[in-house]
Design an enzyme around this catalytic site. Structure first.
Site, PDB file in Angstrom:
ATOM      1  N   HIS A  97      70.877 -17.672   8.363  1.00 33.11           N
ATOM      2  CA  HIS A  97      71.153 -16.576   9.207  1.00 33.11           C
ATOM      3  C   HIS A  97      69.730 -16.369   9.886  1.00 33.11           C
ATOM      4  O   HIS A  97      68.987 -15.774   9.297  1.00 33.11           O
ATOM      5  CB  HIS A  97      71.688 -15.347   8.985  1.00 33.11           C
ATOM      6  CG  HIS A  97      72.991 -15.442   7.784  1.00 33.11           C
ATOM      7  ND1 HIS A  97      74.231 -15.205   8.517  1.00 33.11           N
ATOM      8  CD2 HIS A  97      73.230 -15.872   6.644  1.00 33.11           C
ATOM      9  CE1 HIS A  97      74.978 -15.393   7.532  1.00 33.11           C
ATOM     10  NE2 HIS A  97      74.586 -15.673   6.335  1.00 33.11           N
ATOM     11  N   PHE A  98      69.454 -17.012  11.114  1.00 41.98           N
ATOM     12  CA  PHE A  98      68.282 -16.819  11.544  1.00 41.98           C
ATOM     13  C   PHE A  98      68.306 -15.692  12.718  1.00 41.98           C
ATOM     14  O   PHE A  98      67.238 -15.669  13.338  1.00 41.98           O
ATOM     15  CB  PHE A  98      67.933 -18.009  12.310  1.00 41.98           C
ATOM     16  CG  PHE A  98      67.182 -18.891  11.033  1.00 41.98           C
ATOM     17  CD1 PHE A  98      67.069 -18.758  10.034  1.00 41.98           C
ATOM     18  CD2 PHE A  98      66.834 -20.350  11.590  1.00 41.98           C
ATOM     19  CE1 PHE A  98      66.488 -19.668   8.930  1.00 41.98           C
ATOM     20  CE2 PHE A  98      66.381 -21.304  10.594  1.00 41.98           C
ATOM     21  CZ  PHE A  98      66.008 -20.845   9.230  1.00 41.98           C
ATOM     22  N   ARG A  99      69.366 -15.265  13.020  1.00 40.49           N
ATOM     23  CA  ARG A  99      69.416 -13.715  13.894  1.00 40.49           C
ATOM     24  C   ARG A  99      69.289 -13.934  15.329  1.00 40.49           C
ATOM     25  O   ARG A  99      69.385 -12.733  15.902  1.00 40.49           O
ATOM     26  CB  ARG A  99      68.655 -12.954  13.361  1.00 40.49           C
ATOM     27  CG  ARG A  99      68.490 -12.602  11.795  1.00 40.49           C
ATOM     28  CD  ARG A  99      69.919 -12.198  11.337  1.00 40.49           C
ATOM     29  NE  ARG A  99      69.888 -11.578   9.895  1.00 40.49           N
ATOM     30  CZ  ARG A  99      70.931 -11.592   8.956  1.00 40.49           C
ATOM     31  NH1 ARG A  99      72.280 -11.945   9.694  1.00 40.49           N
ATOM     32  NH2 ARG A  99      71.011 -10.813   8.093  1.00 40.49           N
ATOM     33  N   HIS A 149      78.581 -19.768  -1.421  1.00 43.84           N
ATOM     34  CA  HIS A 149      77.848 -18.728  -2.425  1.00 43.84           C
ATOM     35  C   HIS A 149      78.943 -18.427  -3.436  1.00 43.84           C
ATOM     36  O   HIS A 149      79.190 -17.221  -3.603  1.00 43.84           O
ATOM     37  CB  HIS A 149      77.375 -17.807  -1.674  1.00 43.84           C
ATOM     38  CG  HIS A 149      77.985 -17.083  -0.450  1.00 43.84           C
ATOM     39  ND1 HIS A 149      79.327 -16.686  -0.534  1.00 43.84           N
ATOM     40  CD2 HIS A 149      77.680 -16.616   0.792  1.00 43.84           C
ATOM     41  CE1 HIS A 149      79.718 -15.881   0.674  1.00 43.84           C
ATOM     42  NE2 HIS A 149      78.416 -16.199   1.364  1.00 43.84           N
ATOM     43  N   HIS A 174      83.283 -17.583   3.600  1.00 47.40           N
ATOM     44  CA  HIS A 174      82.786 -16.527   2.832  1.00 47.40           C
ATOM     45  C   HIS A 174      84.043 -15.547   2.134  1.00 47.40           C
ATOM     46  O   HIS A 174      84.888 -15.297   2.922  1.00 47.40           O
ATOM     47  CB  HIS A 174      82.157 -15.571   3.749  1.00 47.40           C
ATOM     48  CG  HIS A 174      81.511 -14.277   2.905  1.00 47.40           C
ATOM     49  ND1 HIS A 174      80.243 -14.010   2.990  1.00 47.40           N
ATOM     50  CD2 HIS A 174      82.103 -13.456   2.071  1.00 47.40           C
ATOM     51  CE1 HIS A 174      80.033 -12.935   2.338  1.00 47.40           C
ATOM     52  NE2 HIS A 174      81.204 -12.493   1.819  1.00 47.40           N
ATOM     53  N   ASN A 229      77.036 -15.529  12.655  1.00 43.76           N
ATOM     54  CA  ASN A 229      77.304 -13.974  12.937  1.00 43.76           C
ATOM     55  C   ASN A 229      76.098 -13.313  13.681  1.00 43.76           C
ATOM     56  O   ASN A 229      75.344 -12.429  13.245  1.00 43.76           O
ATOM     57  CB  ASN A 229      77.604 -13.460  11.660  1.00 43.76           C
ATOM     58  CG  ASN A 229      76.408 -13.640  10.683  1.00 43.76           C
ATOM     59  OD1 ASN A 229      75.808 -14.698  10.727  1.00 43.76           O
ATOM     60  ND2 ASN A 229      76.250 -12.687   9.566  1.00 43.76           N
ATOM     61  N   HIS A 278      66.783  -8.760   6.761  1.00 43.95           N
ATOM     62  CA  HIS A 278      66.906  -7.847   7.652  1.00 43.95           C
ATOM     63  C   HIS A 278      65.600  -7.163   7.365  1.00 43.95           C
ATOM     64  O   HIS A 278      64.962  -7.263   6.476  1.00 43.95           O
ATOM     65  CB  HIS A 278      67.857  -6.578   6.855  1.00 43.95           C
ATOM     66  CG  HIS A 278      69.193  -7.488   6.701  1.00 43.95           C
ATOM     67  ND1 HIS A 278      70.358  -7.229   7.678  1.00 43.95           N
ATOM     68  CD2 HIS A 278      69.995  -8.113   5.695  1.00 43.95           C
ATOM     69  CE1 HIS A 278      71.538  -7.933   7.491  1.00 43.95           C
ATOM     70  NE2 HIS A 278      71.365  -8.517   6.009  1.00 43.95           N
ATOM     71  N   ASP A 327      71.582 -18.987   1.743  1.00 44.44           N
ATOM     72  CA  ASP A 327      71.932 -18.000   2.442  1.00 44.44           C
ATOM     73  C   ASP A 327      71.072 -17.113   3.019  1.00 44.44           C
ATOM     74  O   ASP A 327      71.227 -15.883   2.844  1.00 44.44           O
ATOM     75  CB  ASP A 327      72.978 -17.066   1.672  1.00 44.44           C
ATOM     76  CG  ASP A 327      73.946 -16.056   2.489  1.00 44.44           C
ATOM     77  OD1 ASP A 327      73.851 -16.092   3.583  1.00 44.44           O
ATOM     78  OD2 ASP A 327      74.707 -15.208   1.580  1.00 44.44           O
TER      79      ASP A 327
HETATM   80  O1  DOR Z   1      74.363 -11.002   2.167  1.00 45.25           O
HETATM   81  C1  DOR Z   1      75.092 -11.453   3.070  1.00 45.25           C
HETATM   82  N1  DOR Z   1      74.269 -11.348   4.184  1.00 45.25           N
HETATM   83  N2  DOR Z   1      76.105 -12.053   3.133  1.00 45.25           N
HETATM   84  C2  DOR Z   1      76.563 -12.588   4.107  1.00 45.25           C
HETATM   85  O2  DOR Z   1      77.617 -13.230   3.965  1.00 45.25           O
HETATM   86  C3  DOR Z   1      75.855 -12.221   5.348  1.00 45.25           C
HETATM   87  C4  DOR Z   1      74.811 -12.009   5.408  1.00 45.25           C
HETATM   88  C5  DOR Z   1      73.973 -11.327   6.622  1.00 45.25           C
HETATM   89  O3  DOR Z   1      74.246 -11.992   7.628  1.00 45.25           O
HETATM   90  O4  DOR Z   1      73.321 -10.412   6.394  1.00 45.25           O
END
Ligand code: DOR
Length: 448
Positions: free
Chosen positions: A64-66, A238, A180, A96, A316, A312
């Protein structure tokens, strides 16, 4: 950047279940020759590996590179640089973001952004929702690695919970469906019980009881049953519990499997005992479970019930992570440190180098039909990692390359480091430095 002909001399190449003492000749962005005693031309740049292990660049199928929309946490540029420093030369990113990658327009926009800013090879999964089947059916399978479905809600609110929609997606796409799996109702019930007991002060150690083994098993067994019923190509992301392993098989080769499974570094490294020291910094969805689960995951990886090793990577900010349990988001940054953690596990006797390379390099390439990557083979792209297998180092904040500036491994002593990374025939990382020029390419898929 650097010369277009390169010779890597005296490498110990870990590839296709063997370790070969050899030289690697690279022309442009591809491996031209693998052999012993290759004599370089005067225009060839020579790197003497002096007996170091060389492995194919890792292909991380879950990051997830946001970007777009969550760039206060991370962005493609920073995280792809951190990936190169961690020996990950190709990544497949998750939908996401904000906006979510659930239309072809958003998917194209993400690709354009990556073409301009990524330092590692890239591809983007497409997100399924309760109402975008028409978009899914119009996707170009030579460019889209897979469809991602959240069958349990996590960061980004992308839950697909309409059983009829799920059945029609599973019945109508030929794409790999990566899922997931955590059962929403089970999590809600467990959370309510914890809130009743603890009020607002739920201890982090409750996380694996809230996002429980039952929640994982119920959801993944339903996904597996639906895949069997519809003939869909399912990949379960995962896996975190021993119990889920009974859903998968190891009696046929990966190429023949229609249902595959993956394990992530954090579920192999941490256990529920670590919540006391690490707190919400190791809050993930699915949760890190017991030591028994962790041991079963290692066994499942080594026995081929689990097909792929991924990260994964889900950064944050520290401010977000340092909130109390219910507000702290799940996820943590991993791409820079997953390989050193796995190399440390190799020294501990938990996995062989050959198996590590199979699960983190070859198998993602097989599973997603990635064209000409994932192996050290003549004619394939020259994505290579030179290891310093015996280097010991401690993870410290000042060396962290993630935009969020922290790592769940801070304070951990690793044995095994990435010395250099070659991407598409160019040295892009060496001894702590990322080359300022990008050599990244879009991944393509060898499909009809
Ligand atoms: O811990 C997680 N963080 N699991 C996920 O499925 C999504 C990910 C996130 O995008 O923060």
């Amino acid at each position: 950047m650097s010369q277009s002909k390169k010779l890597i001399k005296n490498a110990k190449v870990v590839n296709e279940n063997q370790i070969l003492d050899c030289d690697l000749l690279i022309h442009g962005n591809r491996i031209a020759e693998i052999g012993q005693g290759i004599i370089p031309n005067p225009d060839t740049e020579v790197f003497d590996a002096k007996g170091s292990y060389v492995i194919p660049g890792l292909i991380d199928d879950q990051v997830h590179f946001r970007e777009p929309g969550l760039t206060h946490k991370a962005c493609i540029e920073t995280e792809s640089k951190a990936a190169l420093a961690g020996g990950i030369t190709s990544f497949i990113e998750m939908p996401n973001t904000q906006p979510q990658t659930t239309t072809r327009i958003e998917w194209e926009a993400k690709n354009r952004r990556a073409a301009a800013t990524s330092y590692a090879n890239y591809a983007f999964m497409f997100g399924g929702t309760n109402d975008n089947l028409d978009e899914i059916l119009a996707l170009d399978s030579k460019r889209v690695p897979a469809l991602k479905l959240f069958l349990g809600s996590s960061t980004g609110n992308m839950l697909v919970d309409n059983p009829e929609v799920l059945k029609s997606i599973f019945s109508s796409t030929n794409l790999v469906i990566a899922v997931h799996c955590e059962d929403e109702q089970t999590i809600k019930t467990n959370l309510q019980a914890a809130q009743k007991k603890y009020g607002d002060a739920i201890p982090i150690a409750e996380h694996p009881h809230i996002r429980s083994e039952e929640a994982c098993y119920l959801s993944s067994s339903q996904a597996v049953a639906l895949a069997k019923e519809t003939g869909a190509r399912l990949h379960v992301f995962h896996v975190s519990t021993a119990k889920e392993l009974e859903l998968f098989r190891n009696d046929i080769p990966l190429e023949e499997k229609k249902i595959t499974a993956e394990v992530c570094t954090h579920h192999l490294w941490f256990s529920s005992e670590d919540y006391f020291e690490k707190g919400t910094h190791i809050k993930w969805n699915p949760a890190v479970k017991t030591k028994k689960d962790r041991a079963a995951l290692w066994a499942g990886l080594n026995s081929d019930l689990l097909d792929v090793l991924a990260t994964d990577h889900a950064p944050h900010t520290l401010e977000e992570k340092n909130q109390p349990y219910t507000n702290a988001p799940s996820g943590g940054p991993l791409v820079q440190h997953a390989l050193p953690a796995l190399l440390t596990a190799y020294h501990q006797g938990k996995i062989s180098l050959e198996k590590l390379v199979q699960k983190a390099c070859h198998n993602p390439a097989i599973l997603f039909d990635i064209k000409d990557r994932g192996y050290v083979r003549e004619g394939f792209f020259a994505d290579l990692v030179v290891l310093d297998i015996d280097k010991e180092f401690e993870v410290v904040k000042k060396d962290v390359l993630y935009q969020c500036g922290w790592s769940p491994f801070e304070g951990t002593q690793f044995k095994g480091a990435v010395e250099r990374t070659l991407l598409n025939g160019k040295w892009v990382y060496s001894n702590g430095n990322i080359h300022p020029e990008s050599a990244a390419m879009e991944l393509t898929f060898d499909r009809e």
